[in-house]
Design a protein around this motif. Sequence first.
Motif: not given
Length: 303
Positions: A224, A222, A196, A194
Amino acid sequence: MIDPRRLRVLRALAEHGTVTAAAQTLYLSPSAASQQLAALEAEVGHALLERRGRTVRLTATGTVLAAHATKIAAQLEQAEADMAACSEGVAGEVTIAAFASAITEVVAPAMAALRERAPQVRIRVKDAEGHASRRLLIDGAVDIAVTVAHQDAPGQNGEQLLREPLYAEPFDVVLPSGHPLAEASKVDLADLAEDPWITPWPGNPVHDVVLRACEEACFQPRVECLADDSRAVCALVSAGAGVALVPRSAVHGIAFGGAVIRPVSDYRPTRRVFTAVRRGSESHPLLRLALRELRDQAATLGS
């Protein structure tokens, strides 16, 4: 008699796909490269190129001759190596392409050691990431490439290059110092699903290792922030921008500030580093000397 210089142009065309790119590699103008290819067609008495508008592709005959050109290039490399082996003493220049952390941990120490052992040998270094070092080697711009496996290089140019393992190193997790897992002795990557992430750019082999490690942990990161430089990655982690996976040698000497580094507890991603030379050149005494010193320095990494 086939002119080997023209075979070199044909081989460059087969490697790069266009006359313009082949010409740039050989420091020729596109018109000069085209003239060499036309002369080669006249020499062999066969059409080697199929012209389609502004583009060209190799005919079946051209493909066969390009394969022979690769073998001939290896034989010429072997001839140079044999002549060098017959000469007395060791003196000359070797150019090495390597990525940043390999330069820091292995190549630079090897240069220093060689300066003491063989002061007449000059080592030149070019910083090249990922697939770029292999391309420099194939194109003759360097003598040795220190590189890693890469998903965009199937077969690792096996017909043209000879690879030898140099070292392997694990990846570690870099976390902000305030992260809930910062005090853990080891980190399970699945626990970071979960968060970044900060990764290198696509095309960098480290990017491939990070994605593969996350897939093994059953999640897609994820992303970023993107940064190829490990110092920049650690700075972004320290700033709280996310978490990262970095090769262990890449963080030697980095002041972490607001970040901590932890080993991975489950699937342990690894970067496998190789040396590569053009096939046929491996017996050149200068290359043997440089490769031996690189291996000696790599053997000290664990300590």
